[in-house]
Design an enzyme around this catalytic site. Structure first.
Site, mmCIF file in Angstrom:
data_model
loop_
_atom_site.group_PDB
_atom_site.id
_atom_site.type_symbol
_atom_site.label_atom_id
_atom_site.label_comp_id
_atom_site.label_asym_id
_atom_site.label_seq_id
_atom_site.Cartn_x
_atom_site.Cartn_y
_atom_site.Cartn_z
ATOM 1 N N ALA A 66 0.851 -1.143 -0.042
ATOM 2 C CA ALA A 66 0.009 0.045 -0.048
ATOM 3 C C ALA A 66 0.944 1.244 0.048
ATOM 4 C CB ALA A 66 -0.991 -0.036 1.418
ATOM 5 N N GLY A 109 0.730 -5.028 1.011
ATOM 6 C CA GLY A 109 -0.485 -5.076 -0.183
ATOM 7 C C GLY A 109 -0.224 -5.607 -1.387
ATOM 8 N N GLU A 112 -0.307 -9.271 -0.651
ATOM 9 C CA GLU A 112 -2.023 -9.576 -0.249
ATOM 10 C C GLU A 112 -2.802 -9.652 -1.600
ATOM 11 O OE1 GLU A 112 -1.578 -6.377 2.661
ATOM 12 O OE2 GLU A 112 -2.207 -7.727 3.912
ATOM 13 N N GLU A 132 4.784 -5.075 7.106
ATOM 14 C CA GLU A 132 4.013 -3.837 7.924
ATOM 15 C C GLU A 132 4.432 -3.613 9.104
ATOM 16 O OE1 GLU A 132 2.601 -6.404 5.886
ATOM 17 O OE2 GLU A 132 1.137 -5.418 4.509
HETATM 18 N N1 CAA Z 1 4.751 3.293 -0.783
HETATM 19 C C1 CAA Z 1 5.002 4.561 -1.356
HETATM 20 N N2 CAA Z 1 6.212 4.302 -1.915
HETATM 21 C C2 CAA Z 1 6.936 3.546 -1.971
HETATM 22 C C3 CAA Z 1 6.588 2.281 -1.374
HETATM 23 C C4 CAA Z 1 5.267 2.090 -0.730
HETATM 24 N N3 CAA Z 1 4.994 0.905 -0.398
HETATM 25 N N4 CAA Z 1 7.779 1.398 -1.737
HETATM 26 C C5 CAA Z 1 8.327 1.847 -2.453
HETATM 27 N N5 CAA Z 1 8.130 3.391 -2.722
HETATM 28 C C6 CAA Z 1 8.741 4.315 -3.183
HETATM 29 C C7 CAA Z 1 9.984 4.869 -2.598
HETATM 30 O O1 CAA Z 1 9.612 5.842 -1.721
HETATM 31 C C8 CAA Z 1 10.930 5.399 -3.523
HETATM 32 O O2 CAA Z 1 10.616 6.571 -3.983
HETATM 33 P P1 CAA Z 1 11.507 7.962 -4.012
HETATM 34 O O3 CAA Z 1 12.341 7.466 -5.438
HETATM 35 O O4 CAA Z 1 10.654 9.184 -4.508
HETATM 36 O O5 CAA Z 1 12.211 7.775 -2.824
HETATM 37 C C9 CAA Z 1 10.591 4.567 -4.883
HETATM 38 O O6 CAA Z 1 9.482 3.898 -4.483
HETATM 39 C C10 CAA Z 1 11.702 3.550 -5.201
HETATM 40 O O7 CAA Z 1 11.949 2.600 -3.938
HETATM 41 P P2 CAA Z 1 13.150 2.621 -3.031
HETATM 42 O O8 CAA Z 1 14.089 3.685 -3.351
HETATM 43 O O9 CAA Z 1 12.877 2.432 -1.606
HETATM 44 O O10 CAA Z 1 13.680 1.208 -3.745
HETATM 45 P P3 CAA Z 1 14.930 0.312 -3.244
HETATM 46 O O11 CAA Z 1 15.114 -0.739 -4.285
HETATM 47 O O12 CAA Z 1 16.065 0.691 -2.295
HETATM 48 O O13 CAA Z 1 14.105 -0.558 -2.195
HETATM 49 C C11 CAA Z 1 11.841 -2.068 -1.082
HETATM 50 C C12 CAA Z 1 13.018 -1.433 -2.622
HETATM 51 C C13 CAA Z 1 12.729 -2.770 -0.197
HETATM 52 C C14 CAA Z 1 10.828 -2.503 -1.880
HETATM 53 C C15 CAA Z 1 11.649 -0.603 -0.505
HETATM 54 O O14 CAA Z 1 11.174 0.256 -1.398
HETATM 55 C C16 CAA Z 1 10.629 -0.935 0.563
HETATM 56 O O15 CAA Z 1 10.789 -1.170 1.614
HETATM 57 N N6 CAA Z 1 9.068 -0.378 0.371
HETATM 58 C C17 CAA Z 1 8.241 -0.446 1.286
HETATM 59 C C18 CAA Z 1 7.647 -1.872 1.452
HETATM 60 C C19 CAA Z 1 6.546 -1.819 2.456
HETATM 61 O O16 CAA Z 1 6.818 -1.559 3.663
HETATM 62 N N7 CAA Z 1 5.291 -2.487 2.100
HETATM 63 C C20 CAA Z 1 4.352 -2.376 2.851
HETATM 64 C C21 CAA Z 1 3.438 -1.124 2.927
HETATM 65 S S1 CAA Z 1 2.032 -0.945 4.027
HETATM 66 C C22 CAA Z 1 0.848 -2.390 3.543
HETATM 67 O O17 CAA Z 1 1.044 -2.677 2.344
HETATM 68 C C23 CAA Z 1 -0.326 -2.150 4.288
HETATM 69 C C24 CAA Z 1 -1.324 -3.153 3.933
HETATM 70 O O18 CAA Z 1 -1.190 -4.530 4.221
HETATM 71 C C25 CAA Z 1 -2.382 -2.868 2.893
#
Ligand code: CAA
Length: 258
Positions: A66, A109, A112, A132
């Site tokens: 998400a 998400g 999911e 999460e």
């Molecule tokens: N939401 C918003 N933006 C996101 C994102 C997310 N879930 N995942 C990645 N992005 C964005 C980053 O902020 C980044 O944007 P900027 O270039 O503007 O900074 C861009 O995508 C590229 O990401 P990274 O620079 O972080 O890429 P990376 O290769 O270094 O890392 C990753 C990749 C490990 C997937 C890392 O992006 C990450 O940890 N993302 C979040 C994963 C996460 O926590 N997901 C769970 C979300 S909560 C949820 O999903 C609730 C639910 O159950 C419904």
């Protein structure tokens, strides 16, 4: 055809293809994307010319969860009143089969959403996880429930409590994915699976999806009875007559969805 911002939508013969497309955010699932995916998928579900759907992302990410930036200032009452993410239930209730083609990250998400699909094909680059917990929350689109049913309690607990990712091999061993394919062949393979399904009797396909789905919702005895009734009902269709006649006559069947 409807215009979309966050996804690409195409038809390949009898297969509907939805590609998540927010490359700037690793396909993070914002509200707009949720409305668009659900809307496009429901349109395919209603379209008699479509027999099955493929949902995919990019090579780098199916979806990284998400959209965290969209959620970060959210308050409880807003989330609760809007019943945030309940709209995804409509995706999970689609009647036609959906094949998820997962390459790269399927996190939160994203994992999911892949689990809401009926068949999950993974590229050898796929990475699954429910991170999460690292954000101070828990899965909110079914992860604690569907992952537990797919891989069992111990592994689901470990993934949800530590946020550890698992690679495609581990996901396949655990029963989360049906098959691993080389990343370069992923979409083609998913389209092939969907085209195979789309060539079957559409009525039998609906019934098969419904019957397997029941296994997740009901005790065994009830599920078995439900399956048997759907099996009996198949004998009311012309497709059953055609399918069995074609077998006996050693020719391919021509199903009509009746
Ligand atoms: N939401 C918003 N933006 C996101 C994102 C997310 N879930 N995942 C990645 N992005 C964005 C980053 O902020 C980044 O944007 P900027 O270039 O503007 O900074 C861009 O995508 C590229 O990401 P990274 O620079 O972080 O890429 P990376 O290769 O270094 O890392 C990753 C990749 C490990 C997937 C890392 O992006 C990450 O940890 N993302 C979040 C994963 C996460 O926590 N997901 C769970 C979300 S909560 C949820 O999903 C609730 C639910 O159950 C419904």
């Amino acid at each position: 055809m409807t215009e979309y911002d966050t996804i690409k939508v195409e038809r390949r013969d009898r297969v509907g293809l939805i590609t998540l497309h927010r490359p700037e955010a690793l396909n993070a699932l914002n509200l707009r994307l949720m409305h668009e995916v659900v809307g496009a998928a429901e349109e395919f579900d209603r379209d008699d010319a479509v027999g099955a759907v493929v949902l995919t992302g990019s090579e780098r990410a199916f979806a990284a969860g998400a959209d965290i930036k969209e959620m970060q200032d959210l308050e409880f009452v807003d989330a609760y009143r809007a019943d945030l993410f309940a709209e995804w239930d409509r995706f999970a209730r689609l009647r036609k089969p959906v094949v998820a083609a997962v390459s790269g990250y399927a996190l939160g998400g994203g994992c999911e959403l892949a689990m809401m699909c009926d068949i999950l094909l993974a590229a050898d680059t796929a990475k699954f996880g429910q991170p999460e917990i690292k954000l101070g929350v828990i899965p909110g689109m079914g992860g604690s429930q569907r992952l537990t049913r797919a891989v069992g309690k111990a592994k689901a607990m470990e993934l949800c409590l530590t946020g550890r990712m698992m690679d495609a091999e581990e996901a396949e061993r655990a029963g989360l994915v049906s098959r691993i394919v080389p990343a370069a062949d992923l979409l083609e393979e998913a389209l092939k699976v969907a085209a195979t399904i789309a060539a079957m009797s559409p009525i039998a396909v609906l019934a098969a999806k419904e019957a397997v789905g029941r296994a997740f919702e009901s005790p065994l005895a009830e599920g078995l009875r439900y399956e048997r009734r759907l099996f009996h009902a198949a004998f009311a269709t012309a497709d059953q007559k055609e399918g069995m006649a074609a077998f006996a006559e050693k020719r391919p069947p021509h199903f009509q969805g009746r």
